[in-house]
Design a protein around this motif. Structure first.
Motif, PDB file in Angstrom:
ATOM      1  N   TYR A   1      39.997 -44.842  50.985  1.00 22.88           N
ATOM      2  CA  TYR A   1      40.375 -45.079  49.716  1.00 22.88           C
ATOM      3  C   TYR A   1      39.396 -44.803  48.888  1.00 22.88           C
ATOM      4  O   TYR A   1      39.715 -44.245  47.926  1.00 22.88           O
ATOM      5  N   ALA A   2      38.265 -45.183  49.140  1.00 23.75           N
ATOM      6  CA  ALA A   2      37.015 -45.057  48.439  1.00 23.75           C
ATOM      7  C   ALA A   2      36.696 -43.681  48.259  1.00 23.75           C
ATOM      8  O   ALA A   2      36.119 -43.053  47.020  1.00 23.75           O
ATOM      9  N   ILE A   3      36.855 -42.856  49.466  1.00 22.84           N
ATOM     10  CA  ILE A   3      36.603 -41.393  49.466  1.00 22.84           C
ATOM     11  C   ILE A   3      37.545 -40.812  48.377  1.00 22.84           C
ATOM     12  O   ILE A   3      37.151 -39.810  47.761  1.00 22.84           O
ATOM     13  N   TYR A   4      38.826 -41.355  48.620  1.00 22.66           N
ATOM     14  CA  TYR A   4      39.827 -40.658  47.713  1.00 22.66           C
ATOM     15  C   TYR A   4      39.812 -40.706  46.278  1.00 22.66           C
ATOM     16  O   TYR A   4      39.676 -39.967  45.604  1.00 22.66           O
ATOM     17  N   ILE A   5      39.242 -41.724  45.823  1.00 22.28           N
ATOM     18  CA  ILE A   5      39.033 -42.364  44.616  1.00 22.28           C
ATOM     19  C   ILE A   5      37.879 -41.640  44.117  1.00 22.28           C
ATOM     20  O   ILE A   5      37.752 -41.324  42.901  1.00 22.28           O
ATOM     21  N   SER A   6      36.840 -41.269  44.878  1.00 22.72           N
ATOM     22  CA  SER A   6      35.394 -40.612  44.531  1.00 22.72           C
ATOM     23  C   SER A   6      35.779 -39.214  44.034  1.00 22.72           C
ATOM     24  O   SER A   6      34.773 -38.464  43.271  1.00 22.72           O
ATOM     25  N   PHE A   7      36.974 -38.597  44.354  1.00 21.20           N
ATOM     26  CA  PHE A   7      37.256 -37.221  44.104  1.00 21.20           C
ATOM     27  C   PHE A   7      38.156 -37.098  42.871  1.00 21.20           C
ATOM     28  O   PHE A   7      38.572 -36.257  42.395  1.00 21.20           O
ATOM     29  N   ARG A   8      38.073 -38.341  41.965  1.00 25.75           N
ATOM     30  CA  ARG A   8      39.063 -38.565  40.761  1.00 25.75           C
ATOM     31  C   ARG A   8      38.285 -38.873  39.815  1.00 25.75           C
ATOM     32  O   ARG A   8      37.134 -39.434  40.039  1.00 25.75           O
ATOM     33  N   ASN A   9      38.740 -38.959  38.485  1.00 25.44           N
ATOM     34  CA  ASN A   9      38.065 -39.668  37.360  1.00 25.44           C
ATOM     35  C   ASN A   9      38.660 -40.897  36.666  1.00 25.44           C
ATOM     36  O   ASN A   9      38.844 -40.965  35.671  1.00 25.44           O
ATOM     37  N   ARG A  10      39.030 -41.715  37.942  1.00 26.65           N
ATOM     38  CA  ARG A  10      39.724 -42.836  37.561  1.00 26.65           C
ATOM     39  C   ARG A  10      38.834 -43.913  36.727  1.00 26.65           C
ATOM     40  O   ARG A  10      37.774 -44.198  37.294  1.00 26.65           O
ATOM     41  N   GLU A  11      39.405 -44.711  35.843  1.00 25.76           N
ATOM     42  CA  GLU A  11      38.847 -45.717  35.357  1.00 25.76           C
ATOM     43  C   GLU A  11      39.626 -47.047  35.411  1.00 25.76           C
ATOM     44  O   GLU A  11      40.926 -46.833  35.620  1.00 25.76           O
ATOM     45  N   LEU A  12      39.260 -48.149  35.065  1.00 26.85           N
ATOM     46  CA  LEU A  12      39.674 -49.591  34.949  1.00 26.85           C
ATOM     47  C   LEU A  12      40.650 -49.448  33.600  1.00 26.85           C
ATOM     48  O   LEU A  12      41.794 -50.209  34.003  1.00 26.85           O
ATOM     49  N   SER A  13      40.436 -48.921  32.935  1.00 27.10           N
ATOM     50  CA  SER A  13      41.267 -48.888  31.745  1.00 27.10           C
ATOM     51  C   SER A  13      42.367 -47.796  31.859  1.00 27.10           C
ATOM     52  O   SER A  13      43.505 -47.919  31.141  1.00 27.10           O
ATOM     53  N   ARG A  14      42.548 -47.060  32.700  1.00 30.00           N
ATOM     54  CA  ARG A  14      43.469 -46.059  33.037  1.00 30.00           C
ATOM     55  C   ARG A  14      43.887 -46.150  34.327  1.00 30.00           C
ATOM     56  O   ARG A  14      43.160 -45.690  35.322  1.00 30.00           O
TER      57      ARG A  14
ATOM     58  N   GLN B   1      32.827 -33.582  41.155  1.00 26.17           N
ATOM     59  CA  GLN B   1      32.104 -33.716  39.815  1.00 26.17           C
ATOM     60  C   GLN B   1      31.213 -35.008  39.910  1.00 26.17           C
ATOM     61  O   GLN B   1      29.936 -34.937  39.395  1.00 26.17           O
ATOM     62  N   ASN B   2      31.997 -35.983  40.582  1.00 24.99           N
ATOM     63  CA  ASN B   2      31.157 -37.396  40.323  1.00 24.99           C
ATOM     64  C   ASN B   2      29.878 -37.424  41.200  1.00 24.99           C
ATOM     65  O   ASN B   2      28.832 -37.962  40.661  1.00 24.99           O
ATOM     66  N   TYR B   3      29.816 -36.432  42.244  1.00 33.63           N
ATOM     67  CA  TYR B   3      28.589 -36.388  43.121  1.00 33.63           C
ATOM     68  C   TYR B   3      27.641 -35.534  42.360  1.00 33.63           C
ATOM     69  O   TYR B   3      26.404 -35.921  42.430  1.00 33.63           O
ATOM     70  N   PHE B   4      28.066 -34.688  41.738  1.00 32.85           N
ATOM     71  CA  PHE B   4      27.026 -33.781  40.857  1.00 32.85           C
ATOM     72  C   PHE B   4      26.336 -34.494  39.679  1.00 32.85           C
ATOM     73  O   PHE B   4      25.297 -34.244  39.391  1.00 32.85           O
TER      74      PHE B   4
ATOM     75  N   LEU C   1      25.998 -37.667  39.668  1.00 26.69           N
ATOM     76  CA  LEU C   1      24.777 -38.770  40.073  1.00 26.69           C
ATOM     77  C   LEU C   1      23.515 -38.086  40.186  1.00 26.69           C
ATOM     78  O   LEU C   1      22.529 -38.874  39.687  1.00 26.69           O
ATOM     79  N   PHE C   2      23.512 -36.988  40.664  1.00 26.62           N
ATOM     80  CA  PHE C   2      22.052 -36.221  40.801  1.00 26.62           C
ATOM     81  C   PHE C   2      21.461 -36.051  39.408  1.00 26.62           C
ATOM     82  O   PHE C   2      20.246 -35.628  39.320  1.00 26.62           O
ATOM     83  N   SER C   3      22.297 -35.873  38.408  1.00 24.48           N
ATOM     84  CA  SER C   3      21.543 -35.879  37.056  1.00 24.48           C
ATOM     85  C   SER C   3      21.354 -37.271  36.280  1.00 24.48           C
ATOM     86  O   SER C   3      21.091 -37.188  35.077  1.00 24.48           O
ATOM     87  N   ASP C   4      21.878 -38.320  36.919  1.00 22.01           N
ATOM     88  CA  ASP C   4      21.799 -39.572  36.259  1.00 22.01           C
ATOM     89  C   ASP C   4      20.414 -40.475  36.586  1.00 22.01           C
ATOM     90  O   ASP C   4      20.255 -40.516  37.782  1.00 22.01           O
ATOM     91  N   ARG C   5      19.582 -40.366  35.489  1.00 23.34           N
ATOM     92  CA  ARG C   5      18.255 -40.982  35.822  1.00 23.34           C
ATOM     93  C   ARG C   5      18.172 -42.471  36.173  1.00 23.34           C
ATOM     94  O   ARG C   5      17.571 -42.842  37.027  1.00 23.34           O
ATOM     95  N   ARG C   6      19.469 -43.138  35.765  1.00 20.22           N
ATOM     96  CA  ARG C   6      19.562 -44.435  36.258  1.00 20.22           C
ATOM     97  C   ARG C   6      19.910 -44.597  37.635  1.00 20.22           C
ATOM     98  O   ARG C   6      19.287 -45.498  38.331  1.00 20.22           O
ATOM     99  N   PHE C   7      20.652 -43.714  38.122  1.00 22.30           N
ATOM    100  CA  PHE C   7      20.982 -43.453  39.693  1.00 22.30           C
ATOM    101  C   PHE C   7      19.548 -43.144  40.305  1.00 22.30           C
ATOM    102  O   PHE C   7      19.430 -43.947  41.503  1.00 22.30           O
ATOM    103  N   ILE C   8      18.731 -42.272  39.937  1.00 25.83           N
ATOM    104  CA  ILE C   8      17.501 -42.002  40.486  1.00 25.83           C
ATOM    105  C   ILE C   8      16.692 -43.241  40.420  1.00 25.83           C
ATOM    106  O   ILE C   8      15.852 -43.198  41.760  1.00 25.83           O
TER     107      ILE C   8
ATOM    108  N   MET D   1      29.178 -43.279  44.364  1.00 27.30           N
ATOM    109  CA  MET D   1      27.745 -43.766  44.565  1.00 27.30           C
ATOM    110  C   MET D   1      27.896 -44.449  45.941  1.00 27.30           C
ATOM    111  O   MET D   1      27.091 -44.230  46.889  1.00 27.30           O
ATOM    112  N   ALA D   2      29.097 -45.282  46.251  1.00 29.83           N
ATOM    113  CA  ALA D   2      29.202 -46.031  47.493  1.00 29.83           C
ATOM    114  C   ALA D   2      29.380 -45.028  48.436  1.00 29.83           C
ATOM    115  O   ALA D   2      28.725 -45.291  49.695  1.00 29.83           O
TER     116      ALA D   2
END
Length: 287
Positions: free
Chosen positions: A29-42, A51-54, A56-63, A266-267
């Motif tokens: 389920y985590a793998i499935y969710i990672s391919f979507r743009n789901r948020e807790l508010s929606r 896109q989520n994986y791409f 991550l690599f431009s996220d300075r906080r993740f680095i 990320m997970a």
């Protein structure tokens, strides 16, 4: 005879099936969710692919979280093994049987304590005004010493607590391993006028190579689960100085923005990276 041979499968199948469901269903389920743009508010979300994986690599906080996690792994694993080996050798060399029994019992206490409780105790011990560890510095200089609020010392301070909890426990294991070794190699080394440190460096420790490697892997895996200790003591601060990957994923998914798809990506990335890295290391260093 047939019923006797199938008996282990009868007992093992149900718990293995339950473990498989508990392990693979959330992962899938985590793998499935990672391919979507789901948020807790929606509750719904659209498919976004990688896109989520791409992102991550431009996220300075993740680095930064990657760097903190790697530093945490190296420091805690290295210091834990050094402390364990040193204490184990000292107990084996100088402590009597009764003293070993008493110290073994005391060394087991830290790892038995609930991790959150230990974190709160040590957080108070490092309090800049009232902490038992920092008070002598304040009494001598008149200035408070806030180790947990400085980016230069916060991570190392929390790492010391982790080493205290696991280094003493591993020291007991090292002691018991040394007690199982045959005495003849030690006696032969001493007859050749080997110094005490040479006896352990060139005789004892090489004989314990396999179990020490296993202890290192156990600590590497355990260090990945340091969320509770770091969260209680620093909450990832000051700033993001002690924010590890699991803390950043939790923050993105449930605290700050509710981006559970981003946190899931990320997970999943952490899971894949640790699996590959640990497999490669194990194949290279296994005895």
């Amino acid at each position: 005879m047939k019923s006797r041979t199938s008996l282990p499968a009868v007992f093992l199948a149900p718990p293995l099936a339950i473990l498989a469901v508990l392990a693979f269903v959330p992962t899938a389920y985590a793998i499935y969710i990672s391919f979507r743009n789901r948020e807790l508010s929606r509750p719904d979300g659209s498919f976004v692919g990688l896109q989520n994986y791409f992102d991550l690599f431009s996220d300075r906080r993740f680095i930064n979280a990657v760097g903190v996690s790697l530093t945490w792994e190296v420091v805690t694993v290295t210091l834990t093994l050094l402390v364990a080996i040193a204490l184990g050798i000292l107990l084996f060399e100088f402590a009597s049987s009764r003293m070993r029994a008493v110290l073994t019992l005391l060394f087991l206490v830290p790892v038995i304590l609930p991790r959150v409780s230990a974190a709160f105790v040590w957080k108070f011990a490092f309090h800049p005004l009232y902490g038992i560890i920092t008070y002598p510095y304040k009494a001598i200089t008149g200035q408070p010493l806030d180790l947990l609020s400085s980016p230069a010392t916060a991570l190392m301070t929390v790492a010391l607590v982790d080493v205290w909890q696991w280094g003493l426990f591993f020291a007991v294991i090292v002691l018991k391993l040394l007690e199982t070794l045959p005495p003849q190699p030690f006696e032969a080394a001493r007859l050749d006028y080997a110094r005490p440190w040479e006896v352990y460096a060139y005789v004892a420790l090489p004989m314990l190579k396999a179990p020490l490697i296993s202890l290192a892997f156990i600590k590497m895996i355990e260090s990945l689960r340091a969320f509770d200790l770091i969260y209680v003591m620093t909450r990832g601060g000051p700033g993001i100085a002690t924010e590890t990957l699991d803390m950043y994923a939790f923050s993105q998914g449930f605290i700050e923005s509710g981006r559970i798809s981003y946190a899931s990506g990320m997970a999943v990335l952490i899971m894949l990276a640790t699996t590959v890295i640990f497999t490669v290391i194990w194949k290279r260093v296994k005895p």
